[in-house]
Design a protein around this motif. Structure first.
Motif, PDB file in Angstrom:
ATOM      1  N   GLU A 106      35.022   8.487  28.608  1.00  0.00           N
ATOM      2  CA  GLU A 106      34.379   8.290  27.948  1.00  0.00           C
ATOM      3  C   GLU A 106      34.011   8.972  26.327  1.00  0.00           C
ATOM      4  O   GLU A 106      34.195   8.827  25.507  1.00  0.00           O
ATOM      5  CB  GLU A 106      34.039   7.055  27.519  1.00  0.00           C
ATOM      6  CG  GLU A 106      33.880   6.224  28.951  1.00  0.00           C
ATOM      7  CD  GLU A 106      32.952   5.606  29.308  1.00  0.00           C
ATOM      8  OE1 GLU A 106      31.594   5.760  28.890  1.00  0.00           O
ATOM      9  OE2 GLU A 106      33.105   4.489  29.978  1.00  0.00           O
ATOM     10  N   ARG A 107      33.063  10.339  26.678  1.00  0.00           N
ATOM     11  CA  ARG A 107      32.844  10.943  26.106  1.00  0.00           C
ATOM     12  C   ARG A 107      33.982  11.356  25.253  1.00  0.00           C
ATOM     13  O   ARG A 107      34.076  11.709  23.607  1.00  0.00           O
ATOM     14  CB  ARG A 107      31.937  11.913  26.520  1.00  0.00           C
ATOM     15  CG  ARG A 107      31.564  12.965  24.788  1.00  0.00           C
ATOM     16  CD  ARG A 107      30.552  13.500  26.394  1.00  0.00           C
ATOM     17  NE  ARG A 107      29.432  13.451  27.118  1.00  0.00           N
ATOM     18  CZ  ARG A 107      29.879  13.535  28.935  1.00  0.00           C
ATOM     19  NH1 ARG A 107      30.182  14.931  29.141  1.00  0.00           N
ATOM     20  NH2 ARG A 107      28.885  12.996  29.400  1.00  0.00           N
ATOM     21  N   ARG A 142      35.279   9.601  22.664  1.00  0.00           N
ATOM     22  CA  ARG A 142      34.749   9.171  21.668  1.00  0.00           C
ATOM     23  C   ARG A 142      34.293  10.060  20.680  1.00  0.00           C
ATOM     24  O   ARG A 142      34.501  10.264  19.367  1.00  0.00           O
ATOM     25  CB  ARG A 142      33.268   8.886  22.286  1.00  0.00           C
ATOM     26  CG  ARG A 142      32.293   8.304  21.272  1.00  0.00           C
ATOM     27  CD  ARG A 142      30.983   7.830  22.167  1.00  0.00           C
ATOM     28  NE  ARG A 142      30.280   8.807  22.679  1.00  0.00           N
ATOM     29  CZ  ARG A 142      29.699   8.964  23.568  1.00  0.00           C
ATOM     30  NH1 ARG A 142      30.364   7.848  24.774  1.00  0.00           N
ATOM     31  NH2 ARG A 142      29.302  10.201  24.252  1.00  0.00           N
TER      32      ARG A 142
END
Length: 207
Positions: free
Chosen positions: A65-66, A69
């Protein structure tokens, strides 16, 4: 073949091992405000193997997810987590010197397990993610530590930030009578299992 991976770990030992194996890695560390330590909380009477695999899976999910993002180029992501188990008791990172001394006193003269879970994700476009995971379990036997030995070792600062309050590649090795399993796994990244996962993810290795 993927020319590099993202390493979602602050452990310099893991980065060093990967580089020794010919893997180029870029660090993918948490953003400010991410509470990664909260992911390491033990749930009730959780078994050590279940615990370390669950934590690694959570860290991998947060890392992917990082990556998205931040809009970084897609590449495989590797996460790992290591815990020490004395029976079913999980010994994580000591909160302070006093807890480190208690852990080492409990491990003195005993055999314990070191469990390292490794997981690799290969994110693709449109949100697709392939994942691979493995678990390494090793046995370590300490000789008896005197109270003075424990105090000196803790005073060195080496136990802090280490599961079980010791690092096998440091001065604690002077008190290890026997190991069975993966030395690199006890350090924090098992070579054989990691190589299998990286090959599955089409990552280039030294051999």
């Amino acid at each position: 073949m993927n020319p590099f991976i993202y390493l979602a770990s602050q452990s310099p030992r893991r980065k060093q091992l990967l580089e020794q194996w010919g893997v180029r890695c870029e660090l993918l560390l948490p953003d400010e405000g991410e509470d990664v330590e909260a992911l390491e909380a033990v749930k009730g009477a959780e078994a050590p193997a279940a615990y370390v695999q669950r934590v690694t899976g959570l860290k991998l999910q947060a890392s992917v997810e990082r990556l998205r993002r931040r809009g970084l180029p897609l590449a495989p992501v590797l996460c790992a987590d290591t815990t020490v188990a004395l029976g079913r008791r999980i010994l994580g990172k000591p909160a302070d010197a006093a807890e480190a001394r208690r852990m080492l006193a409990d491990l003195s003269g005993q055999q314990h397990r070191v469990l390292t879970a490794v997981a690799v994700a290969r994110p693709a476009a449109r949100g697709a993610v392939r994942q691979w995971a493995a678990l390494s379990v090793s046995q370590v036997t300490f000789d008896a530590w005197s109270a003075a030995d424990i105090r000196r070792y803790v005073a060195s600062g080496e136990p802090m930030g280490k599961a079980g309050a010791y690092a096998i590649q440091g001065a604690a090795a002077l008190h290890i009578r026997h190991i069975s399993g993966s030395y690199s796994g006890i350090m924090g990244l098992p070579a054989h299992e990691t190589a299998q996962l990286l090959r599955a993810a089409d990552v280039r290795l030294a051999c």
